[in-house]
Design a protein around this motif. Structure first.
Motif: not given
Length: 349
Positions: A146-155
């Protein structure tokens, strides 16, 4: 839990539309850029409609043999969803199908020390420092090609996503981060806080002791449930919901990773030399220039900064959203519809 009183731990003291898709699954419309809903609209009460993921996959990535789940079309825009401590991939069990139905390829890995993820070498340090987790995420993207991704998270996941966005922006299309900018440094953590702020970090000091390490090892599930209750005091999760995630904490490296993470923050444990250059860059608190939506829950019981304290760290297109109606520290599980919408909207910024 979050280390926003790492840099923000110190800094806040001194620093396509989804229409038809969401209709099909009974989701609400786009959240406001500033507020979201009320308790009656939340899907993630702790008795979610989707109880589990499909079968987990495994892949060798960097130092780890990563256990992860995947949803959505293989050729869809990739989204990497990162969980926190002491939770697991089931924080996204209702977010993932929403994003999958919207056409995204959703990747949800167990972090090091959780679930089915294992170290490839028995001699590898059980290191929980922030740079190590970020390099894990980067290695996973590489392994999945995967060259580019949306990234999301908590903590812990939000901090990891922040680091990816700050140091490897070419790999990140957009960012969704609960509680904003969580990048920290050992140097910043040397400054004492007022007593009420220090009180919120009681477990960090507990973990600094041999008694704390032994206590967490003996009472891991009880400890985690207490953290859930304190961090999300209005979240009415049930016993089955907790037990589903608590099973991931039985990973043989979980206690060591958790203890090292918090000791490292306070300068009580060494990191690995191979991460020194990354930590040097992070200690300068680099700005994040990719499109970003930050999120806060109106009932977050974990220590966290005010949004104004980190606003200047985000130099690209930016929105902040307050999730209302008793949302605590784990927004993707407590309000999955609104969290999924934030990911989609970040992609459109």
């Amino acid at each position: 839990m979050t280390d926003q009183i790492d840099h923000p731990r110190r800094t806040f003291l001194g620093t396509m539309a989804l229409g038809t898709v969401l209709a099909q699954i009974g989701a609400i419309g786009t959240a406001s850029a500033q507020t979201h809903g009320s308790a009656s609209t939340h899907a993630g009460s702790g008795q979610g409609a989707q109880a589990s993921f499909a079968a987990e996959k495994r892949i060798e990535a960097g130092d780890l043999d990563v256990g992860y789940v995947e949803a959505g079309p293989a050729d869809g825009p990739p989204v990497l969803l990162l969980h926190g401590w002491p939770y697991d991939i089931h924080s996204y069990v209702e977010v993932a199908p929403i994003l999958a139905k919207a056409g995204y390829r959703v990747i949800v890995p167990h972090l090091r020390g959780y679930g089915s993820t294992r170290f490839r070498s028995p001699e590898a340090p059980r290191n929980g420092q922030q740079a190590a987790l970020a390099v894990d995420a980067l290695a996973l993207l590489d392994a999945l090609k995967i060259e580019k991704a949306l990234v999301a998270g908590y903590d812990w996941g939000a901090r990891t996503a922040d680091i990816l966005a700050a140091l490897w922006p070419e790999r990140c299309k957009a960012l969704v981060s609960v509680s904003g900018y969580l990048i920290g440094s050992q140097e910043a953590n040397k400054a004492p806080l007022p007593p009420k702020a220090e009180l919120q970090w009681w477990y960090q000091f507990y973990f600094a002791t041999a008694r704390g390490e032994a206590g967490y090892a003996k009472y891991t599930h009880d400890f985690a449930r207490l953290i859930w209750e304190l961090a999300s005091p209005k979240w009415d999760f049930d016993a089955a919901t907790f037990a589903r995630s608590a099973a991931s904490l039985d990973n043989p490296d979980h206690v060591a990773i958790s203890i090292h993470n918090y000791r490292w923050r306070l300068g009580l444990a060494q990191g690995e030399a191979k991460y020194d250059e990354i930590e040097r860059k992070l200690a300068a608190f680099p700005s994040i220039g990719i499109p970003t939506i930050t999120i806060e829950g109106d009932a977050n019981g974990a220590p966290h900064p005010e949004p104004a304290a980190y606003r200047k760290r985000f130099t690209g297109k930016y929105e902040h959203r307050l999730f209302k109606g008793g949302i605590g520290h784990n927004p993707p599980q407590e309000d999955p519809r609104a969290f999924a919408q934030a990911v989609i909207d970040a992609d459109r910024l």
